[in-house]
Scaffold this motif. Structure first.
Motif, mmCIF file in Angstrom:
data_model
loop_
_atom_site.group_PDB
_atom_site.id
_atom_site.type_symbol
_atom_site.label_atom_id
_atom_site.label_comp_id
_atom_site.label_asym_id
_atom_site.label_seq_id
_atom_site.Cartn_x
_atom_site.Cartn_y
_atom_site.Cartn_z
ATOM 1 N N ILE A 19 0.862 -1.178 0.000
ATOM 2 C CA ILE A 19 0.000 0.000 0.000
ATOM 3 C C ILE A 19 0.896 1.225 0.000
ATOM 4 C CG2 ILE A 19 -1.806 1.243 1.245
ATOM 5 C CD1 ILE A 19 -2.658 -1.536 0.197
ATOM 6 N N THR A 20 0.575 2.188 -0.851
ATOM 7 C CA THR A 20 1.369 3.402 -0.949
ATOM 8 C C THR A 20 0.587 4.589 -0.393
ATOM 9 O OG1 THR A 20 0.519 3.987 -3.134
ATOM 10 C CG2 THR A 20 2.449 2.511 -3.061
ATOM 11 N N LYS A 22 -0.104 7.089 -2.124
ATOM 12 C CA LYS A 22 -1.048 7.431 -3.198
ATOM 13 C C LYS A 22 -2.353 6.668 -3.025
ATOM 14 C CE LYS A 22 -1.663 8.110 -8.126
ATOM 15 N NZ LYS A 22 -2.848 8.886 -7.850
ATOM 16 N N ASN A 23 -2.281 5.395 -2.629
ATOM 17 C CA ASN A 23 -3.504 4.638 -2.363
ATOM 18 C C ASN A 23 -4.335 5.326 -1.287
ATOM 19 O OD1 ASN A 23 -1.440 1.827 -2.669
ATOM 20 N ND2 ASN A 23 -3.043 2.263 -4.142
ATOM 21 N N LEU A 24 -3.671 5.757 -0.226
ATOM 22 C CA LEU A 24 -4.384 6.405 0.874
ATOM 23 C C LEU A 24 -4.968 7.751 0.455
ATOM 24 C CD1 LEU A 24 -2.006 5.610 3.888
ATOM 25 C CD2 LEU A 24 -3.931 4.277 3.011
ATOM 26 N N ASP A 26 -5.769 8.576 -2.752
ATOM 27 C CA ASP A 26 -6.822 8.301 -3.739
ATOM 28 C C ASP A 26 -8.136 7.892 -3.079
ATOM 29 O OD1 ASP A 26 -5.116 8.919 -5.817
ATOM 30 O OD2 ASP A 26 -4.758 6.825 -6.398
ATOM 31 N N ASP A 27 -8.057 7.169 -1.974
ATOM 32 C CA ASP A 27 -9.266 6.723 -1.278
ATOM 33 C C ASP A 27 -9.673 7.655 -0.132
ATOM 34 O OD1 ASP A 27 -9.376 4.650 -3.030
ATOM 35 O OD2 ASP A 27 -9.338 3.073 -1.520
ATOM 36 N N ARG A 106 -2.845 2.886 7.357
ATOM 37 C CA ARG A 106 -2.725 1.850 6.327
ATOM 38 C C ARG A 106 -3.472 0.587 6.763
ATOM 39 N NH1 ARG A 106 3.134 -0.447 4.860
ATOM 40 N NH2 ARG A 106 3.023 -0.848 7.085
ATOM 41 N N TYR A 109 -7.117 1.088 6.290
ATOM 42 C CA TYR A 109 -7.403 1.077 4.848
ATOM 43 C C TYR A 109 -7.509 -0.357 4.334
ATOM 44 C CZ TYR A 109 -6.318 1.443 -0.161
ATOM 45 O OH TYR A 109 -6.313 1.303 -1.524
ATOM 46 N N ARG A 113 -11.025 -2.285 2.979
ATOM 47 C CA ARG A 113 -11.111 -2.797 1.610
ATOM 48 C C ARG A 113 -11.402 -4.292 1.570
ATOM 49 N NH1 ARG A 113 -9.968 0.274 -2.700
ATOM 50 N NH2 ARG A 113 -9.081 -1.485 -3.801
#
Length: 124
Positions: A19-20, A22-24, A26-27, A106, A109, A113
């Motif tokens: 997980i990056t 950017k993932n955090l 973006d969501d 993270r 997150y 998901r």
């Protein structure tokens, strides 16, 4: 409760997913902005911004901003800034967003998901 126990057991035994930041972003788990990330060592801290691409924007004085791609790179840079003579560790554990460790954000997150996967793994 049994659910919390199952969740913690699954999380602690599972490999950390890739997980990056950017993932955090973006969501909408974390939001970009100036000085939203903080590295704290004892009573001193270093702050950095976060871009919408999940890049860490570190500014030291009047120098051009540095783009750092991971929390660990930021924690290494912060240790240099604070003149702390120790190896960096896990930036996800050391860097905070609005007072919360990135590792916890993270973790939440990942769970949000895939809540069924996390609980199902403990039943085998």
């Amino acid at each position: 409760t049994e659910f919390v126990y199952a969740y913690e057991k699954a999380w602690n035994s599972a490999p950390v997913p890739n997980i990056t930041l950017k993932n955090l972003v973006d969501d909408l788990v974390i939001l970009p902005g100036d000085n939203v990330l903080e590295f704290v060592n004892k009573d001193r801290s270093v702050c950095a911004g976060l871009s919408s691409d999940g890049e860490i924007i570190y500014r030291s004085g009047e120098a051009e901003p540095e783009i750092l791609r991971t929390p660990t790179k930021f924690s290494q840079r912060a240790l240099q800034e604070l003149n702390v003579d120790r190896a960096s560790g896990n930036g996800w554990e050391q860097v905070r967003y609005q007072g919360k460790k990135l590792s916890l954000l993270r973790q939440d997150y990942v769970f949000r998901r895939n809540p069924e996967d996390s609980v199902a793994d403990t039943n085998s």
